[in-house]
Design a protein around this motif. Structure first.
Motif, PDB file in Angstrom:
ATOM      1  N   PRO A 279      -6.039  13.163   5.339  1.00 27.46           N
ATOM      2  CA  PRO A 279      -4.825  12.700   4.660  1.00 27.46           C
ATOM      3  C   PRO A 279      -3.964  11.897   5.633  1.00 27.46           C
ATOM      4  N   THR A 280      -3.079  11.092   5.081  1.00 27.79           N
ATOM      5  CA  THR A 280      -2.091  10.412   5.921  1.00 27.79           C
ATOM      6  C   THR A 280      -1.134  11.433   6.529  1.00 27.79           C
ATOM      7  N   ALA A 281      -0.727  12.414   5.740  1.00 24.13           N
ATOM      8  CA  ALA A 281       0.229  13.427   6.197  1.00 24.13           C
ATOM      9  C   ALA A 281       0.231  14.596   5.229  1.00 24.13           C
ATOM     10  N   ASN A 282       0.811  15.706   5.688  1.00 23.20           N
ATOM     11  CA  ASN A 282       1.117  16.852   4.832  1.00 23.20           C
ATOM     12  C   ASN A 282       2.623  17.026   4.777  1.00 23.20           C
ATOM     13  N   LEU A 283       3.150  17.251   3.589  1.00 26.05           N
ATOM     14  CA  LEU A 283       4.565  17.554   3.405  1.00 26.05           C
ATOM     15  C   LEU A 283       4.679  18.991   2.926  1.00 26.05           C
ATOM     16  N   CYS A 284       5.325  19.828   3.717  1.00 24.71           N
ATOM     17  CA  CYS A 284       5.418  21.257   3.414  1.00 24.71           C
ATOM     18  C   CYS A 284       6.861  21.609   3.068  1.00 24.71           C
ATOM     19  N   PHE A 285       7.120  21.837   1.793  1.00 25.83           N
ATOM     20  CA  PHE A 285       8.444  22.234   1.327  1.00 25.83           C
ATOM     21  C   PHE A 285       8.489  23.758   1.254  1.00 25.83           C
ATOM     22  N   GLY A 286       9.220  24.384   2.156  1.00 30.09           N
ATOM     23  CA  GLY A 286       9.303  25.841   2.169  1.00 30.09           C
ATOM     24  C   GLY A 286       7.991  26.495   2.550  1.00 30.09           C
ATOM     25  N   TYR A 287       7.429  26.088   3.695  1.00 32.65           N
ATOM     26  CA  TYR A 287       6.161  26.683   4.125  1.00 32.65           C
ATOM     27  C   TYR A 287       6.328  28.191   4.306  1.00 32.65           C
TER      28      TYR A 287
ATOM     29  N   GLY B  93      -7.500   5.130  -7.060  1.00 35.35           N
ATOM     30  CA  GLY B  93      -8.213   4.349  -6.047  1.00 35.35           C
ATOM     31  C   GLY B  93      -8.551   5.196  -4.836  1.00 35.35           C
ATOM     32  N   GLY B  94      -9.836   5.367  -4.592  1.00 34.67           N
ATOM     33  CA  GLY B  94     -10.293   6.260  -3.535  1.00 34.67           C
ATOM     34  C   GLY B  94      -9.933   5.818  -2.139  1.00 34.67           C
ATOM     35  N   GLY B  95      -9.706   4.505  -1.940  1.00 36.12           N
ATOM     36  CA  GLY B  95      -9.379   4.027  -0.597  1.00 36.12           C
ATOM     37  C   GLY B  95      -7.909   4.065  -0.258  1.00 36.12           C
ATOM     38  N   ARG B  96      -7.100   4.520  -1.173  1.00 35.07           N
ATOM     39  CA  ARG B  96      -5.654   4.533  -0.974  1.00 35.07           C
ATOM     40  C   ARG B  96      -5.226   5.660  -0.028  1.00 35.07           C
ATOM     41  N   ARG B  97      -4.202   5.410   0.750  1.00 36.30           N
ATOM     42  CA  ARG B  97      -3.646   6.477   1.582  1.00 36.30           C
ATOM     43  C   ARG B  97      -3.128   7.597   0.683  1.00 36.30           C
ATOM     44  N   PHE B  98      -3.363   8.837   1.110  1.00 40.97           N
ATOM     45  CA  PHE B  98      -2.896   9.960   0.296  1.00 40.97           C
ATOM     46  C   PHE B  98      -2.194  10.990   1.158  1.00 40.97           C
ATOM     47  N   VAL B  99      -1.228  11.654   0.532  1.00 37.55           N
ATOM     48  CA  VAL B  99      -0.382  12.645   1.191  1.00 37.55           C
ATOM     49  C   VAL B  99      -0.491  13.947   0.418  1.00 37.55           C
TER      50      VAL B  99
ATOM     51  N   GLU C 225       0.838  -1.196   0.000  1.00 35.79           N
ATOM     52  CA  GLU C 225       0.000   0.000   0.000  1.00 35.79           C
ATOM     53  C   GLU C 225       0.872   1.245   0.000  1.00 35.79           C
ATOM     54  N   THR C 226       1.421   1.572  -1.134  1.00 42.06           N
ATOM     55  CA  THR C 226       2.188   2.800  -1.249  1.00 42.06           C
ATOM     56  C   THR C 226       1.219   3.968  -1.351  1.00 42.06           C
ATOM     57  N   PRO C 227       1.626   5.135  -0.855  1.00 46.09           N
ATOM     58  CA  PRO C 227       0.688   6.268  -0.846  1.00 46.09           C
ATOM     59  C   PRO C 227       0.583   6.961  -2.190  1.00 46.09           C
ATOM     60  N   LEU C 228      -0.453   7.740  -2.322  1.00 45.86           N
ATOM     61  CA  LEU C 228      -0.637   8.660  -3.439  1.00 45.86           C
ATOM     62  C   LEU C 228      -0.233  10.049  -2.953  1.00 45.86           C
ATOM     63  N   PHE C 229       0.710  10.672  -3.646  1.00 45.54           N
ATOM     64  CA  PHE C 229       1.144  12.032  -3.331  1.00 45.54           C
ATOM     65  C   PHE C 229       0.494  13.004  -4.306  1.00 45.54           C
ATOM     66  N   LEU C 230      -0.155  14.033  -3.779  1.00 44.51           N
ATOM     67  CA  LEU C 230      -0.617  15.150  -4.615  1.00 44.51           C
ATOM     68  C   LEU C 230       0.317  16.313  -4.331  1.00 44.51           C
TER      69      LEU C 230
ATOM     70  N   ALA D  92      -8.450  18.676  -7.655  1.00 39.73           N
ATOM     71  CA  ALA D  92      -7.292  17.916  -8.131  1.00 39.73           C
ATOM     72  C   ALA D  92      -7.120  16.632  -7.323  1.00 39.73           C
ATOM     73  N   LEU D  93      -7.363  16.715  -6.016  1.00 38.63           N
ATOM     74  CA  LEU D  93      -7.269  15.525  -5.172  1.00 38.63           C
ATOM     75  C   LEU D  93      -8.330  14.502  -5.566  1.00 38.63           C
ATOM     76  N   ALA D  94      -9.544  14.951  -5.767  1.00 39.65           N
ATOM     77  CA  ALA D  94     -10.626  14.036  -6.145  1.00 39.65           C
ATOM     78  C   ALA D  94     -10.309  13.332  -7.465  1.00 39.65           C
ATOM     79  N   ALA D  95      -9.777  14.081  -8.424  1.00 41.11           N
ATOM     80  CA  ALA D  95      -9.436  13.488  -9.714  1.00 41.11           C
ATOM     81  C   ALA D  95      -8.302  12.476  -9.569  1.00 41.11           C
ATOM     82  N   ALA D  96      -7.300  12.819  -8.755  1.00 39.90           N
ATOM     83  CA  ALA D  96      -6.175  11.905  -8.549  1.00 39.90           C
ATOM     84  C   ALA D  96      -6.625  10.620  -7.863  1.00 39.90           C
ATOM     85  N   ARG D  97      -7.485  10.764  -6.878  1.00 45.59           N
ATOM     86  CA  ARG D  97      -7.976   9.572  -6.165  1.00 45.59           C
ATOM     87  C   ARG D  97      -8.860   8.723  -7.066  1.00 45.59           C
ATOM     88  N   ALA D  98      -9.598   9.334  -7.948  1.00 46.98           N
ATOM     89  CA  ALA D  98     -10.424   8.570  -8.890  1.00 46.98           C
ATOM     90  C   ALA D  98      -9.550   7.738  -9.822  1.00 46.98           C
ATOM     91  N   ARG D  99      -8.389   8.294 -10.177  1.00 45.57           N
ATOM     92  CA  ARG D  99      -7.483   7.567 -11.077  1.00 45.57           C
ATOM     93  C   ARG D  99      -6.726   6.455 -10.358  1.00 45.57           C
TER      94      ARG D  99
END
Length: 208
Positions: free
Chosen positions: A106-114, A75-81, A6-11, A66-73
């Motif tokens: 979400p599983t987590a938020n990754l903030c690059f240069g918040y 799998g909606g039950g997948r962990r997402f970041v 179960e690898t995550p989906l990153f948006l 964008a998140l909804a579209a990515a999850r539709a592509r």
């Protein structure tokens, strides 16, 4: 890291000044792709060729779409970041607060240069961070004019959400380390980028 099979989906969301096709975005999309599936997108103002970002509600709505579209592509039950650079990371935090309230965190938020300080006013943008309940990894350059590390640590001490911080020594707002600092450290930009990716792996391993 993610649970077995179960690898995550990153948006991955872009910052205010550069689109998803920028070299920085594409490089980090490739790195994150070693950990899971990655989707990038552009906010409406960028698609329209405008320089000024949309208002916050429009940015959040576009991020959600964008998140909804990515999850539709993928799998909606997948962990997402929710990952993002600068403005994209801040909008991702706002969306995460909404999703938690809706029972779809979400599983987590990754903030690059918040961007902790507003560019034009210098106002501290800590309200959304204090509202966060999603684990957050901050990756900040020590020379980022929009986010003093000590100030960020003060905000983190008041946050309810689990958070961690990776500081790129000598890094700017885009986490790029100047030649003088790289020489003094005996460390290349590629090594810093690999260190950040390793920290992402470790952080995701602590996320529920």
């Amino acid at each position: 890291m993610p649970r077995p099979n179960e690898t995550p989906l990153f948006l991955l969301a872009h910052g205010a000044g550069a689109a998803s096709a920028s070299a920085w975005m594409q490089a980090w999309a490739r790195r994150l792709a070693t950990l899971g599936e990655v989707e990038v997108f552009d906010y409406p103002y960028m698609l329209a060729g405008r320089r000024t970002p949309d208002k916050q509600p429009a940015l959040i709505a576009a991020h959600r779409e964008a998140l909804a579209a990515a999850r539709a592509r993928h799998g909606g039950g997948r962990r997402f970041v929710l990952a993002g650079k600068s403005m994209g990371s801040r909008v991702g935090c706002h969306l995460a607060v909404q999703l938690v309230a809706e029972g779809d965190p979400p599983t987590a938020n990754l903030c690059f240069g918040y961007p902790l300080r507003a560019v034009s006013t210098g106002v501290l943008r800590d309200q959304v961070l204090l509202a966060m309940r999603t684990p957050v990894l901050f990756v900040q350059g020590s020379k980022d004019p929009l986010c003093n590390v000590a100030t960020l640590n003060g905000v983190r001490a008041r946050m309810s959400a689990l958070s961690a911080l990776v500081v790129v020594d000598g890094g700017n707002h885009s986490l790029e380390v100047g030649a003088r600092d790289r020489k003094a450290q005996g460390k290349s930009q590629e090594q810093w980028d690999e260190d950040v990716l390793t920290a992402v792996v470790g952080f995701l391993g602590t996320a529920p």
